[in-house]
Write a protein that holds these residues in place. Sequence first.
Motif, PDB file in Angstrom:
ATOM      1  N   ALA A   1      48.802  41.332  27.710  1.00  0.00           N
ATOM      2  CA  ALA A   1      49.701  42.253  27.594  1.00  0.00           C
ATOM      3  C   ALA A   1      50.651  42.106  28.958  1.00  0.00           C
ATOM      4  CB  ALA A   1      49.414  43.690  27.845  1.00  0.00           C
ATOM      5  N   VAL A   2      51.922  42.152  29.147  1.00  0.00           N
ATOM      6  CA  VAL A   2      52.946  42.131  30.161  1.00  0.00           C
ATOM      7  C   VAL A   2      53.042  43.746  30.584  1.00  0.00           C
ATOM      8  CG1 VAL A   2      55.058  41.235  30.909  1.00  0.00           C
ATOM      9  CG2 VAL A   2      53.956  39.980  29.413  1.00  0.00           C
ATOM     10  N   ILE A   3      53.136  43.744  31.822  1.00  0.00           N
ATOM     11  CA  ILE A   3      53.383  45.192  32.498  1.00  0.00           C
ATOM     12  C   ILE A   3      54.565  45.525  32.289  1.00  0.00           C
ATOM     13  CG2 ILE A   3      53.501  46.677  34.542  1.00  0.00           C
ATOM     14  CD1 ILE A   3      51.207  44.934  35.723  1.00  0.00           C
ATOM     15  N   PRO A   4      55.053  46.449  31.450  1.00  0.00           N
ATOM     16  CA  PRO A   4      56.403  46.799  31.223  1.00  0.00           C
ATOM     17  C   PRO A   4      57.157  47.097  32.248  1.00  0.00           C
ATOM     18  CG  PRO A   4      55.222  48.438  30.131  1.00  0.00           C
ATOM     19  CD  PRO A   4      54.176  47.452  30.872  1.00  0.00           C
ATOM     20  N   ASP A   5      58.559  47.099  32.396  1.00  0.00           N
ATOM     21  CA  ASP A   5      59.550  47.370  33.125  1.00  0.00           C
ATOM     22  C   ASP A   5      60.268  48.567  33.035  1.00  0.00           C
ATOM     23  OD1 ASP A   5      58.839  44.983  34.764  1.00  0.00           O
ATOM     24  OD2 ASP A   5      60.292  43.825  33.689  1.00  0.00           O
ATOM     25  N   HIS A   6      60.563  48.889  31.771  1.00  0.00           N
ATOM     26  CA  HIS A   6      61.234  49.986  31.492  1.00  0.00           C
ATOM     27  C   HIS A   6      60.368  50.849  30.368  1.00  0.00           C
ATOM     28  CE1 HIS A   6      64.805  48.262  33.137  1.00  0.00           C
ATOM     29  NE2 HIS A   6      64.633  47.150  32.630  1.00  0.00           N
TER      30      HIS A   6
END
Length: 698
Positions: A397-402
């Motif tokens: 998982a990638v940490i979401p920006d929005h």
Amino acid sequence: MKKFQIPRASGHSSRPSPSDTETVDPLVTLAMLGRGWRVILAALALALVAAGLYLTMLATPRYVARATVILDTHRTEVVDFNGVVDGIRGDADELNSEVEVLRSRGLLNRVVEALDLVQDPEFNPRLASPSWLDRGLSLLRPARPDASPQQIRDATTTALIDALKVRNLPSSYVFEIAVTSEDPAKAARIADTIAQLYIRNQIEVKFEATETATSWLTERVGMLKQELETAEGRVKTFNTQSPLISATALGALEVQLKDIRDRLSRIRHERDARETYLGALSEAQGAGDKRAAAADPALDRIAPDDQAGFDARFAALVAQAEADLLRAEDQIAALETSEVALQGQISRQGEDMIELQQLSREAEASRMLYEFFLNRLKETSAQNGIQQADARILSQAVIPDHPASPRRGLVLGLAAAIGIVAGIALVAARELRNTAFRTARELEAASHTLVMGQIPLLRAHARPEMLRFLLNSPGSPAMEAVRNLRTSLMLANVDAPPRVILTTSALPGEGKTTTAIALAVNLAASGKAVLLVEGDLRRHTLGEYFPGLARGAGLASVLSGQVELEEAVQHDAESGLSLLIGDESTANGADLFASATYRHFLEEARGHYDHVIIDTPPVLIVPDARIQAQAADAVLFAVRWNATTQGQLDEALRMFETVNRPVTGLVLTQVDMAKMRRYAQDRSDLRYGSYAAYGAAE
């Protein structure tokens, strides 16, 4: 007197409802929305403000992190052993099953423990501070008992299940794990933990299955070993207790038995021959018969005269035959005994052979089963520690920006749509509730009475200012509208134009007095002698328009005979009008107007003036107007634009009909010219009646 009037049906029809029309005119709908643009804009602004407050103050941003795992249906085996747990084939049922495994409470319980989500207020609502709404509701409902640790854990897991979405990407073996959280880093951490524990769970399941299989195989191999040893012991014991048994020895015995049987058959044949021979010898009587029966060459060589030698030899042959027969019998008996003994031996050895073969087969089967389980045990034991998962992490998982929610564009768009729809609904509701009249066409359709004029709204702050406006602006749209009203009224009956004109309305404030004054001023300006009569004995408002009038004798005094008409009439030099104001009277106004004196008054006024204009009280308030109308030539009924309702108009017109004096025409008063353009259904409405003059000027 001939009246020009649109025929009226019995009873007043209401404004046409939507159900009365087959289609909805889109232009009318657009015009309605155009008139209500302020309401729609206000509703839109309110909805956008509410959406903004929700986004900035109430809504909590929530982030979605996604991790993906892929099923590995083509796995590389470290050793070429059959696994205890089969791998995943990848069909639809198994893919759906894996989705449920990823969403299972058992797996998510481990995630809750691994990340200690029980201590996270987002997933354990009992740790969060109660809102004011929750505090208010807590006063109305009974207090909840303290939850056990297991209940808290179950509630936390349930919250995690609600925040989790797992789906199988179409036409692939890839699963997407999406976790929603208020903290983007937390969402990514939970998604990765679920993927990792899912992989670990697959390995643990296989390891536990291998351990269970190894334990069971070990126990089963021990049991099979004991069974094999028991079977082999039985074979060994049987061989020890029984003579040597083999297929070769049994075959030799069978050959020996066959030889005995052959010999026995041959000897029995010889015995039968010897019995026959001995019988023939015994039956022979004479020498010739004896020689023929004996068939012995030695007997044949004995001379016939040697009887003694012949008898001795014949006796010797008989004795020899008896001895041979006895010997054959002995041999047969011996061979039969040997045959019986040998048959018994063969039978016993055959049974022993069958039993031995059975025991041997059982031992061999036990040996084969034992060896199979022993090999499987060794294979299973060798697999411990080399189990492979059926899936692997494709991407972390990638940490979401929005934030994924609330979606500001969607919320604002939805709020705008709701605001516009609500505004349209409010405008439509206002239009449906409003039964007032905005165009002459509506008024005529609802009343079935001719609309003779439309008087615009005069922007005057005081009544004297309104009179100044009428006198000083002869070319204004308002005065053009009054001239059109005068023309319509005068042409209503060309042969006998009306001279006594009565103005009235349903309720006060609807423009009847202004209409009467404007019409009187217009007639006076054309060179006519005009008498303006204040026919309302209760409210004396005419003096407010003409401040220079003296308060004295008026209409009531004239009707009561206290003064003459010439003495009561006052003149306004600026407007050129003669005015008869109303004054106080102890007599009832209705009685005065119903008397012959009132009719005599009008006849006298006709003799002195070209036109007599009478301003009467509202119809729905007092009956004076209906009584005075009986002696009038024309009755003008003032309908205030966008104010007088359908019900008020119907009731007022009905009251005139009850006295058999319908109104001559309607006057739409206090028309807001700018707004009326928005209510016009087509261009013909803008030119209808007298509106063209002042509408064009505007």
